[in-house]
Design a protein around this motif. Structure first.
Motif, PDB file in Angstrom:
ATOM      1  N   ASN A  98      34.517  41.876  36.341  1.00  0.00           N
ATOM      2  CA  ASN A  98      35.019  40.569  35.911  1.00  0.00           C
ATOM      3  C   ASN A  98      36.521  40.598  35.668  1.00  0.00           C
ATOM      4  N   LEU A  99      37.012  41.698  35.108  1.00  0.00           N
ATOM      5  CA  LEU A  99      38.450  41.823  34.869  1.00  0.00           C
ATOM      6  C   LEU A  99      39.226  41.767  36.172  1.00  0.00           C
ATOM      7  N   SER A 100      38.765  42.502  37.171  1.00  0.00           N
ATOM      8  CA  SER A 100      39.453  42.514  38.459  1.00  0.00           C
ATOM      9  C   SER A 100      39.444  41.123  39.087  1.00  0.00           C
ATOM     10  N   ALA A 101      38.322  40.417  38.971  1.00  0.00           N
ATOM     11  CA  ALA A 101      38.239  39.064  39.517  1.00  0.00           C
ATOM     12  C   ALA A 101      39.189  38.120  38.795  1.00  0.00           C
ATOM     13  N   LEU A 102      39.262  38.241  37.467  1.00  0.00           N
ATOM     14  CA  LEU A 102      40.172  37.389  36.694  1.00  0.00           C
ATOM     15  C   LEU A 102      41.625  37.683  37.038  1.00  0.00           C
ATOM     16  N   MET A 103      41.935  38.952  37.269  1.00  0.00           N
ATOM     17  CA  MET A 103      43.297  39.303  37.667  1.00  0.00           C
ATOM     18  C   MET A 103      43.652  38.659  38.998  1.00  0.00           C
ATOM     19  N   TRP A 104      42.705  38.661  39.928  1.00  0.00           N
ATOM     20  CA  TRP A 104      42.958  38.056  41.236  1.00  0.00           C
ATOM     21  C   TRP A 104      43.173  36.554  41.098  1.00  0.00           C
ATOM     22  N   LEU A 105      42.364  35.925  40.252  1.00  0.00           N
ATOM     23  CA  LEU A 105      42.517  34.482  40.038  1.00  0.00           C
ATOM     24  C   LEU A 105      43.854  34.174  39.364  1.00  0.00           C
ATOM     25  N   ALA A 106      44.298  35.060  38.480  1.00  0.00           N
ATOM     26  CA  ALA A 106      45.602  34.861  37.836  1.00  0.00           C
ATOM     27  C   ALA A 106      46.732  34.942  38.857  1.00  0.00           C
ATOM     28  N   VAL A 107      46.629  35.886  39.793  1.00  0.00           N
ATOM     29  CA  VAL A 107      47.640  35.994  40.847  1.00  0.00           C
ATOM     30  C   VAL A 107      47.591  34.760  41.747  1.00  0.00           C
ATOM     31  N   LEU A 108      46.379  34.285  42.024  1.00  0.00           N
ATOM     32  CA  LEU A 108      46.239  33.069  42.831  1.00  0.00           C
ATOM     33  C   LEU A 108      46.907  31.884  42.138  1.00  0.00           C
TER      34      LEU A 108
END
Length: 269
Positions: free
Chosen positions: A100-110
């Motif tokens: 979940n952390l990795s997914a949230l990081m990707w969404l933050a970059v998006l």
């Protein structure tokens, strides 16, 4: 009015340019032209050295027996069973929470990339952020695709570690009748190692911080990978291959986004 009293371009452009100290020229308001070397020195350090390290580790873990040696010791240490397979720390906090952390990081970059597309003050970050989005996505996708074709079992499925399946090597023919397997490379660890692309992102945006980006990806990958090894989900070699895939995907896309120039000065190691 003296030059020292004139408002900076960051203030006159709405205050957003202060976020871009490495890319924004406050006196001209335009992106700086940076030399991003990819010549022999760069390739030796970023391609040849990692490739040699990968080959040594891959041979040591797979052909040299490092996988079995480490897994045997972990299995014995856990009492002849994968006692940490269902523990809250390894399963909930690191496996599920890490994903979940990795997914949230990707969404933050998006989200940051979308802001960069909409705000002129963030314009110099559009390409670097786009690179980071693509590099992390392609790396995890590549590992996922390979898992579906390599047909290797997890340690916890093997008779050596309490399961009921024989061990089949990466380059061995899988005997007929065995169930499908998808444990190689390490998918969960790819969610961490993919962020090694932050090194190249920061190399363009804030070069002095580039090794912090590398440390981020390596730390996340190691934590995710070690937790999965403690659960019996992967051998060490699975993580070695995953790290290599993520690194070379990031490197390859970096060279595509910022091709080598014949006059590029190797100003950044």
């Amino acid at each position: 009015m003296s030059p020292h009293s004139r408002p900076s371009r960051a203030i006159r452009s709405g205050g957003s340019a202060w976020l871009l100290p490495a890319l924004w020229d406050a006196t001209s308001g335009t992106a700086r032209s940076r030399a991003l070397p990819s010549g022999p020195g760069f390739l030796r350090g970023h391609a040849l050295a990692p490739l040699l390290a990968f080959l040594v580790l891959a041979v040591a873990t797979m052909a040299g027996g490092g996988d079995l040696w480490l897994a045997d010791h972990l299995y014995a240490w856990e009492g002849g069973d994968w006692a940490l397979r269902g523990s809250w720390v390894t399963q909930q906090a690191i496996h599920l929470g890490g994903r979940n952390l990795s997914a949230l990081m990707w969404l933050a970059v998006l989200a940051a990339w979308l802001v960069a597309c909409l705000r002129a003050g963030w314009a110099p970050l559009r390409k670097p952020l786009g690179y980071l989005l693509l590099a992390t996505a392609v790396a995890t996708a590549a590992v996922s695709l390979l898992k579906g074709v390599t047909g290797m079992d997890c340690p916890w499925d093997l008779s050596r570690y309490g399961g009921d399946l024989p061990m089949v090597g990466l380059f061995s023919v899988r005997p007929a009748g065995l169930p499908e397997a998808a444990c190689f490379p390490a998918g969960h660890a790819s969610g961490g190692y993919a962020w090694m692309a932050s090194y190249f992102f920061l190399r363009v945006a804030w070069p002095r911080l580039r090794f912090a980006g590398l440390a981020l990806g390596l730390t996340m990958g190691l934590v995710f990978g070690v937790a999965q090894q403690l659960r019996g989900a992967h051998f060490l070699s699975h993580d070695v291959w995953t790290a290599a895939i993520c690194w070379f995907v990031a490197l390859g896309l970096y060279l595509m986004f910022w091709p080598r120039r014949s006059d590029a000065a190797e100003a950044v190691a």
